[in-house]
Design a protein around this motif. Structure first.
Motif, PDB file in Angstrom:
ATOM      1  N   TYR A  91       1.388  15.563   7.942  1.00 42.69           N
ATOM      2  CA  TYR A  91       1.120  14.130   7.783  1.00 42.69           C
ATOM      3  C   TYR A  91      -0.226  13.727   8.387  1.00 42.69           C
ATOM      4  CZ  TYR A  91       1.196   9.123   8.082  1.00 42.69           C
ATOM      5  OH  TYR A  91       0.831   7.805   7.961  1.00 42.69           O
ATOM      6  N   ASN A  92      -0.428  14.032   9.660  1.00 42.55           N
ATOM      7  CA  ASN A  92      -1.669  13.614  10.323  1.00 42.55           C
ATOM      8  C   ASN A  92      -2.891  14.252   9.679  1.00 42.55           C
ATOM      9  OD1 ASN A  92      -0.413  11.895  12.145  1.00 42.55           O
ATOM     10  ND2 ASN A  92      -0.099  13.531  13.628  1.00 42.55           N
ATOM     11  N   GLU A  93      -2.795  15.510   9.355  1.00 43.47           N
ATOM     12  CA  GLU A  93      -3.923  16.209   8.739  1.00 43.47           C
ATOM     13  C   GLU A  93      -4.336  15.536   7.430  1.00 43.47           C
ATOM     14  OE1 GLU A  93      -4.818  20.574   6.730  1.00 43.47           O
ATOM     15  OE2 GLU A  93      -3.105  20.350   8.068  1.00 43.47           O
ATOM     16  N   ILE A  94      -3.364  15.106   6.667  1.00 42.90           N
ATOM     17  CA  ILE A  94      -3.642  14.501   5.362  1.00 42.90           C
ATOM     18  C   ILE A  94      -4.035  13.032   5.481  1.00 42.90           C
ATOM     19  CG2 ILE A  94      -2.546  13.809   3.185  1.00 42.90           C
ATOM     20  CD1 ILE A  94      -0.920  16.403   3.363  1.00 42.90           C
ATOM     21  N   ASN A  95      -3.432  12.303   6.399  1.00 38.83           N
ATOM     22  CA  ASN A  95      -3.573  10.848   6.412  1.00 38.83           C
ATOM     23  C   ASN A  95      -4.521  10.257   7.441  1.00 38.83           C
ATOM     24  OD1 ASN A  95      -1.598   9.703   4.348  1.00 38.83           O
ATOM     25  ND2 ASN A  95      -0.412  11.275   5.393  1.00 38.83           N
ATOM     26  N   ASP A  96      -4.741  10.917   8.551  1.00 39.70           N
ATOM     27  CA  ASP A  96      -5.551  10.307   9.615  1.00 39.70           C
ATOM     28  C   ASP A  96      -6.936   9.883   9.135  1.00 39.70           C
ATOM     29  OD1 ASP A  96      -3.535  10.398  11.466  1.00 39.70           O
ATOM     30  OD2 ASP A  96      -4.353  12.095  12.587  1.00 39.70           O
ATOM     31  N   LEU A  97      -7.610  10.749   8.415  1.00 40.93           N
ATOM     32  CA  LEU A  97      -8.954  10.421   7.942  1.00 40.93           C
ATOM     33  C   LEU A  97      -8.914   9.217   7.001  1.00 40.93           C
ATOM     34  CD1 LEU A  97     -11.977  10.962   7.777  1.00 40.93           C
ATOM     35  CD2 LEU A  97     -11.487  12.626   5.955  1.00 40.93           C
ATOM     36  N   GLY A  98      -7.966   9.204   6.079  1.00 39.87           N
ATOM     37  CA  GLY A  98      -7.854   8.087   5.142  1.00 39.87           C
ATOM     38  C   GLY A  98      -7.559   6.767   5.838  1.00 39.87           C
ATOM     39  N   ILE A  99      -6.696   6.805   6.842  1.00 37.93           N
ATOM     40  CA  ILE A  99      -6.384   5.589   7.604  1.00 37.93           C
ATOM     41  C   ILE A  99      -7.645   5.077   8.288  1.00 37.93           C
ATOM     42  CG2 ILE A  99      -5.137   4.694   9.618  1.00 37.93           C
ATOM     43  CD1 ILE A  99      -2.813   6.613   8.778  1.00 37.93           C
ATOM     44  N   GLN A 100      -8.386   5.973   8.906  1.00 38.48           N
ATOM     45  CA  GLN A 100      -9.623   5.568   9.583  1.00 38.48           C
ATOM     46  C   GLN A 100     -10.652   5.035   8.582  1.00 38.48           C
ATOM     47  OE1 GLN A 100      -9.797   5.149  12.817  1.00 38.48           O
ATOM     48  NE2 GLN A 100      -7.697   5.899  12.818  1.00 38.48           N
ATOM     49  N   GLN A 101     -10.742   5.664   7.417  1.00 36.23           N
ATOM     50  CA  GLN A 101     -11.685   5.193   6.403  1.00 36.23           C
ATOM     51  C   GLN A 101     -11.308   3.799   5.907  1.00 36.23           C
ATOM     52  OE1 GLN A 101     -11.490   8.521   3.677  1.00 36.23           O
ATOM     53  NE2 GLN A 101     -13.406   9.360   4.468  1.00 36.23           N
ATOM     54  N   MET A 102     -10.023   3.569   5.685  1.00 34.02           N
ATOM     55  CA  MET A 102      -9.592   2.237   5.239  1.00 34.02           C
ATOM     56  C   MET A 102      -9.868   1.187   6.314  1.00 34.02           C
ATOM     57  SD  MET A 102      -8.698   2.400   2.155  1.00 34.02           S
ATOM     58  CE  MET A 102      -8.083   0.741   2.012  1.00 34.02           C
ATOM     59  N   ARG A 103      -9.637   1.542   7.554  1.00 29.45           N
ATOM     60  CA  ARG A 103      -9.956   0.609   8.643  1.00 29.45           C
ATOM     61  C   ARG A 103     -11.458   0.337   8.689  1.00 29.45           C
ATOM     62  NH1 ARG A 103      -5.943   3.032  13.296  1.00 29.45           N
ATOM     63  NH2 ARG A 103      -4.105   1.830  12.685  1.00 29.45           N
ATOM     64  N   GLY A 104     -12.258   1.358   8.422  1.00 32.87           N
ATOM     65  CA  GLY A 104     -13.710   1.185   8.394  1.00 32.87           C
ATOM     66  C   GLY A 104     -14.150   0.258   7.278  1.00 32.87           C
ATOM     67  N   ILE A 105     -13.547   0.413   6.107  1.00 32.29           N
ATOM     68  CA  ILE A 105     -13.858  -0.474   4.980  1.00 32.29           C
ATOM     69  C   ILE A 105     -13.516  -1.908   5.350  1.00 32.29           C
ATOM     70  CG2 ILE A 105     -13.120  -1.126   2.642  1.00 32.29           C
ATOM     71  CD1 ILE A 105     -12.814   1.933   2.111  1.00 32.29           C
ATOM     72  N   ARG A 106     -12.354  -2.085   5.946  1.00 36.12           N
ATOM     73  CA  ARG A 106     -11.927  -3.426   6.346  1.00 36.12           C
ATOM     74  C   ARG A 106     -12.873  -4.005   7.390  1.00 36.12           C
ATOM     75  NH1 ARG A 106      -7.466  -2.644   8.925  1.00 36.12           N
ATOM     76  NH2 ARG A 106      -7.964  -3.729  10.798  1.00 36.12           N
ATOM     77  N   SER A 107     -13.257  -3.186   8.336  1.00 30.96           N
ATOM     78  CA  SER A 107     -14.162  -3.632   9.392  1.00 30.96           C
ATOM     79  C   SER A 107     -15.516  -4.043   8.813  1.00 30.96           C
ATOM     80  CB  SER A 107     -14.335  -2.516  10.418  1.00 30.96           C
ATOM     81  OG  SER A 107     -15.243  -2.890  11.402  1.00 30.96           O
ATOM     82  N   GLN A 108     -16.032  -3.245   7.884  1.00 27.11           N
ATOM     83  CA  GLN A 108     -17.308  -3.581   7.241  1.00 27.11           C
ATOM     84  C   GLN A 108     -17.196  -4.872   6.448  1.00 27.11           C
ATOM     85  OE1 GLN A 108     -18.251  -0.144   4.899  1.00 27.11           O
ATOM     86  NE2 GLN A 108     -19.240   0.924   6.593  1.00 27.11           N
ATOM     87  N   SER A 109     -16.089  -5.037   5.741  1.00 27.01           N
ATOM     88  CA  SER A 109     -15.888  -6.256   4.952  1.00 27.01           C
ATOM     89  C   SER A 109     -15.785  -7.478   5.847  1.00 27.01           C
ATOM     90  CB  SER A 109     -14.624  -6.141   4.101  1.00 27.01           C
ATOM     91  OG  SER A 109     -14.764  -5.132   3.139  1.00 27.01           O
ATOM     92  N   ASN A 110     -15.136  -7.320   6.993  1.00 27.48           N
ATOM     93  CA  ASN A 110     -14.969  -8.448   7.918  1.00 27.48           C
ATOM     94  C   ASN A 110     -16.274  -8.831   8.595  1.00 27.48           C
ATOM     95  OD1 ASN A 110     -12.257  -8.821   7.414  1.00 27.48           O
ATOM     96  ND2 ASN A 110     -11.606  -7.474   9.064  1.00 27.48           N
ATOM     97  N   SER A 111     -17.201  -7.882   8.706  1.00 24.52           N
ATOM     98  CA  SER A 111     -18.456  -8.182   9.396  1.00 24.52           C
ATOM     99  C   SER A 111     -19.485  -8.836   8.478  1.00 24.52           C
ATOM    100  CB  SER A 111     -19.038  -6.905  10.012  1.00 24.52           C
ATOM    101  OG  SER A 111     -19.419  -5.999   8.999  1.00 24.52           O
ATOM    102  N   LYS A 112     -19.174  -8.932   7.195  1.00 23.22           N
ATOM    103  CA  LYS A 112     -20.124  -9.539   6.236  1.00 23.22           C
ATOM    104  C   LYS A 112     -20.000 -11.035   6.228  1.00 23.22           C
ATOM    105  CE  LYS A 112     -20.439  -5.558   3.277  1.00 23.22           C
ATOM    106  NZ  LYS A 112     -20.219  -4.987   1.996  1.00 23.22           N
TER     107      LYS A 112
END
Length: 112
Positions: A91-112
């Motif tokens: 689970y972690n191997e497959i999902n951790d990166l994707g979770i972090q990437q989605m949080r990054g997208i959200r963070s970038q969108s919120n900072s605009k």
């Protein structure tokens, strides 16, 4: 390719949109309440072993994590979610990166 504006309407928090109001949150809360009742004291949805049904629910719960949705009101679901993640060694191997990437997208969108 998906239109980002359309995606913001579907997944407002994940794509930097506003937090849902209590009325918009009601369907999710109702689904989580139903899941809580369905789980009861069971380890997984249908007993002591992970099934495809559990993996399907895991996908949805992972989206709540991407959105930093607070599941603390649902301790049975939090326990179930953690139990699922630890029951699937990949689970972690497959999902951790994707979770972090989605949080990054959200963070970038919120900072605009």
């Amino acid at each position: 390719m998906a239109d980002v504006n359309t995606e913001k309407r579907r997944y407002p928090v994940i794509f930097g949109g506003p937090q849902p109001d209590s009325e918009q949150e009601k369907p999710l809360v109702r689904a989580l309440e139903l899941l809580t009742g369905f789980l009861g004291d069971s380890k997984f949805l249908f007993g002591d072993d992970v099934t495809l049904a559990d993996i399907s629910i895991l996908a949805t719960l992972t989206v709540t994590e991407c959105a930093d949705y607070d599941l603390s009101r649902f301790p049975i679901i939090l326990d179930y979610y953690e139990r699922l993640k630890t029951s699937l060694p990949y689970y972690n191997e497959i999902n951790d990166l994707g979770i972090q990437q989605m949080r990054g997208i959200r963070s970038q969108s919120n900072s605009k």
